[in-house]
Design a protein around this motif. Sequence first.
Motif, PDB file in Angstrom:
ATOM      1  N   PRO A  64       0.805  -1.228   0.000  1.00 51.97           N
ATOM      2  CA  PRO A  64       0.000   0.000   0.000  1.00 51.97           C
ATOM      3  C   PRO A  64       0.835   1.275   0.000  1.00 51.97           C
ATOM      4  N   ASP A  65       2.030   1.232   0.531  1.00 50.17           N
ATOM      5  CA  ASP A  65       2.843   2.448   0.622  1.00 50.17           C
ATOM      6  C   ASP A  65       4.256   2.157   0.102  1.00 50.17           C
ATOM      7  N   PRO A  66       4.427   2.059  -1.226  1.00 49.27           N
ATOM      8  CA  PRO A  66       5.748   1.707  -1.774  1.00 49.27           C
ATOM      9  C   PRO A  66       6.723   2.893  -1.671  1.00 49.27           C
ATOM     10  N   ARG A  67       8.003   2.575  -1.771  1.00 51.39           N
ATOM     11  CA  ARG A  67       9.027   3.621  -1.787  1.00 51.39           C
ATOM     12  C   ARG A  67       9.328   4.000  -3.236  1.00 51.39           C
ATOM     13  N   ILE A  68       9.276   5.297  -3.512  1.00 54.54           N
ATOM     14  CA  ILE A  68       9.450   5.790  -4.886  1.00 54.54           C
ATOM     15  C   ILE A  68      10.695   6.664  -4.945  1.00 54.54           C
ATOM     16  N   GLU A  69      11.534   6.419  -5.937  1.00 53.10           N
ATOM     17  CA  GLU A  69      12.743   7.209  -6.150  1.00 53.10           C
ATOM     18  C   GLU A  69      12.940   7.468  -7.641  1.00 53.10           C
ATOM     19  N   TRP A  70      13.536   8.643  -7.919  1.00 60.31           N
ATOM     20  CA  TRP A  70      13.936   8.987  -9.287  1.00 60.31           C
ATOM     21  C   TRP A  70      15.419   9.314  -9.277  1.00 60.31           C
ATOM     22  N   LYS A  71      16.136   8.810 -10.284  1.00 61.18           N
ATOM     23  CA  LYS A  71      17.559   9.103 -10.429  1.00 61.18           C
ATOM     24  C   LYS A  71      17.838   9.632 -11.839  1.00 61.18           C
ATOM     25  N   LYS A  72      18.904  10.443 -11.919  1.00 61.88           N
ATOM     26  CA  LYS A  72      19.315  11.023 -13.198  1.00 61.88           C
ATOM     27  C   LYS A  72      20.724  10.560 -13.524  1.00 61.88           C
ATOM     28  N   PHE A  73      20.913  10.108 -14.783  1.00 62.62           N
ATOM     29  CA  PHE A  73      22.222   9.640 -15.251  1.00 62.62           C
ATOM     30  C   PHE A  73      22.647  10.515 -16.432  1.00 62.62           C
ATOM     31  N   ARG A  74      23.771  11.225 -16.241  1.00 57.29           N
ATOM     32  CA  ARG A  74      24.262  12.118 -17.297  1.00 57.29           C
ATOM     33  C   ARG A  74      25.779  12.228 -17.196  1.00 57.29           C
ATOM     34  N   GLY A  75      26.456  11.936 -18.312  1.00 59.63           N
ATOM     35  CA  GLY A  75      27.906  12.089 -18.365  1.00 59.63           C
ATOM     36  C   GLY A  75      28.650  11.275 -17.334  1.00 59.63           C
ATOM     37  N   GLY A  76      28.142  10.098 -16.981  1.00 59.12           N
ATOM     38  CA  GLY A  76      28.804   9.265 -16.005  1.00 59.12           C
ATOM     39  C   GLY A  76      28.471   9.591 -14.560  1.00 59.12           C
ATOM     40  N   THR A 100       1.146   9.665  -8.487  1.00 60.64           N
ATOM     41  CA  THR A 100       1.909   8.904  -7.493  1.00 60.64           C
ATOM     42  C   THR A 100       3.389   8.815  -7.828  1.00 60.64           C
ATOM     43  N   THR A 101       3.709   8.676  -9.118  1.00 55.90           N
ATOM     44  CA  THR A 101       5.091   8.378  -9.483  1.00 55.90           C
ATOM     45  C   THR A 101       5.672   9.227 -10.613  1.00 55.90           C
ATOM     46  N   SER A 102       4.856   9.909 -11.401  1.00 60.15           N
ATOM     47  CA  SER A 102       5.388  10.685 -12.529  1.00 60.15           C
ATOM     48  C   SER A 102       5.973  12.011 -12.055  1.00 60.15           C
ATOM     49  N   ILE A 103       6.875  12.585 -12.864  1.00 67.73           N
ATOM     50  CA  ILE A 103       7.520  13.857 -12.545  1.00 67.73           C
ATOM     51  C   ILE A 103       7.347  14.805 -13.718  1.00 67.73           C
ATOM     52  N   VAL A 104       7.084  16.079 -13.413  1.00 70.74           N
ATOM     53  CA  VAL A 104       6.986  17.125 -14.426  1.00 70.74           C
ATOM     54  C   VAL A 104       8.134  18.113 -14.202  1.00 70.74           C
ATOM     55  N   ILE A 105       8.910  18.363 -15.271  1.00 69.75           N
ATOM     56  CA  ILE A 105      10.015  19.326 -15.217  1.00 69.75           C
ATOM     57  C   ILE A 105       9.580  20.588 -15.944  1.00 69.75           C
ATOM     58  N   HIS A 106       9.692  21.739 -15.284  1.00 73.32           N
ATOM     59  CA  HIS A 106       9.350  23.023 -15.882  1.00 73.32           C
ATOM     60  C   HIS A 106      10.621  23.761 -16.326  1.00 73.32           C
ATOM     61  N   ASN A 107      10.442  24.632 -17.326  1.00 74.78           N
ATOM     62  CA  ASN A 107      11.546  25.482 -17.787  1.00 74.78           C
ATOM     63  C   ASN A 107      12.799  24.649 -18.067  1.00 74.78           C
ATOM     64  N   THR A 108      12.647  23.664 -18.929  1.00 76.99           N
ATOM     65  CA  THR A 108      13.746  22.748 -19.213  1.00 76.99           C
ATOM     66  C   THR A 108      14.937  23.471 -19.850  1.00 76.99           C
ATOM     67  N   THR A 109      16.124  22.942 -19.580  1.00 81.33           N
ATOM     68  CA  THR A 109      17.365  23.454 -20.163  1.00 81.33           C
ATOM     69  C   THR A 109      18.105  22.298 -20.827  1.00 81.33           C
ATOM     70  N   ARG A 110      19.171  22.646 -21.552  1.00 79.71           N
ATOM     71  CA  ARG A 110      19.928  21.623 -22.266  1.00 79.71           C
ATOM     72  C   ARG A 110      20.558  20.605 -21.309  1.00 79.71           C
ATOM     73  N   THR A 111      20.846  21.030 -20.074  1.00 85.59           N
ATOM     74  CA  THR A 111      21.450  20.112 -19.109  1.00 85.59           C
ATOM     75  C   THR A 111      20.451  19.095 -18.565  1.00 85.59           C
ATOM     76  N   ASP A 112      19.173  19.264 -18.881  1.00 84.67           N
ATOM     77  CA  ASP A 112      18.173  18.286 -18.458  1.00 84.67           C
ATOM     78  C   ASP A 112      18.140  17.068 -19.369  1.00 84.67           C
ATOM     79  N   LEU A 136      15.265  11.487 -21.935  1.00 87.00           N
ATOM     80  CA  LEU A 136      14.741  12.830 -22.209  1.00 87.00           C
ATOM     81  C   LEU A 136      15.706  13.593 -23.111  1.00 87.00           C
ATOM     82  N   THR A 137      15.171  14.185 -24.169  1.00 87.92           N
ATOM     83  CA  THR A 137      15.951  15.012 -25.092  1.00 87.92           C
ATOM     84  C   THR A 137      15.387  16.422 -25.088  1.00 87.92           C
ATOM     85  N   VAL A 138      16.235  17.394 -24.766  1.00 86.02           N
ATOM     86  CA  VAL A 138      15.843  18.808 -24.786  1.00 86.02           C
ATOM     87  C   VAL A 138      16.478  19.458 -26.008  1.00 86.02           C
TER      88      VAL A 138
END
Length: 312
Positions: A64-76, A100-112, A136-138
């Motif tokens: 009922p209460d899972p653990r949710i995490e998001w990680k970013k992989f860029r340039g090693g 519950t689990t999705s993420i929205v990024i605002h004002n995206t930049t090339r480093t995203d 994700l491609t910006v």
Amino acid sequence: MPPQTHTIRICKMAMAKLASVFILFTTYCCRLMAVELTSNNQHPVVNEFQSVELSCNIKSISTPDPRIEWKKFRGGDTTYVYFQGKISGALENRAELRGTTSIVIHNTTRTDSATYRCEVSAHLDEKKLDELSIELTVQVKPVVPRCSVPQSVPVGKSASLTCVETEGFPLPTYHWYRDNEPLPDNPKSSPKFFNSSYTADPKDGTLKFSEVKKVDAGEYYCVAKNPAGMARCGPQLMEVYDINIAGIVGGVLVVLTVLLLIAIGISCAYKRGYFVSKQQTGKNYKPPAKGDAVDSKQEEEGDFRHKSSFVI
């Protein structure tokens, strides 16, 4: 039909139905016991400064209460985007959890632009962890390109025009214009450019003329374009002029005449001694005085007379 045979048939049918029910029950239970993730789009593409959703949906779960995490992989490098119930890192003030689990990024930049991984841990499920990766491609709009156009070119000579833009992503393609008219890839395909002899490379932005003609004169500018947008440099004038062969020959003859006159003048000066007298006298030469010459002559005559009388 004997009663025994009929009974056996009924038992077989019952066993078959029981097996079907068991399979359905097992499948249902297993699905409830395994966390499973899905995504509406695992390869989102967005223009810079716009918003984008990283879709991660839980298809099945028992915890009922899972653990949710998001990680970013860029340039090693690996960084947390969502950890312990909150947005972290560079996206702390530009992202939010949706559902519950999705993420929205605002004002995206090339480093995203990076690989993001959604991880859900369900300790009560038989399969306790499931993860989902999203690429994700910006896209970044090109800036004003740097253009180089020769100011003047003689007829019949070669010429090279360059256009460079390094900020856009993906890499832009280049298109040249002359007097607000787009130059076709093949000049022979257009009546306006049929007499021109050029090659245009849309990948590196070069426009090369193998032999410039009068019709190639005009204002040139370049446009850099990619899926995020376009940018152009200001127009630059290229003039084409004829080479004056008669004028060049006349100039050479004038120079040769002047050199010949100078040589004749120097020769005459040597013959008249303007240069010889200075070389002979030198800096330390002093002509003898007139009195000194007379005294020397008298001394020589006296010595001679004295010697003569002595002999007698």
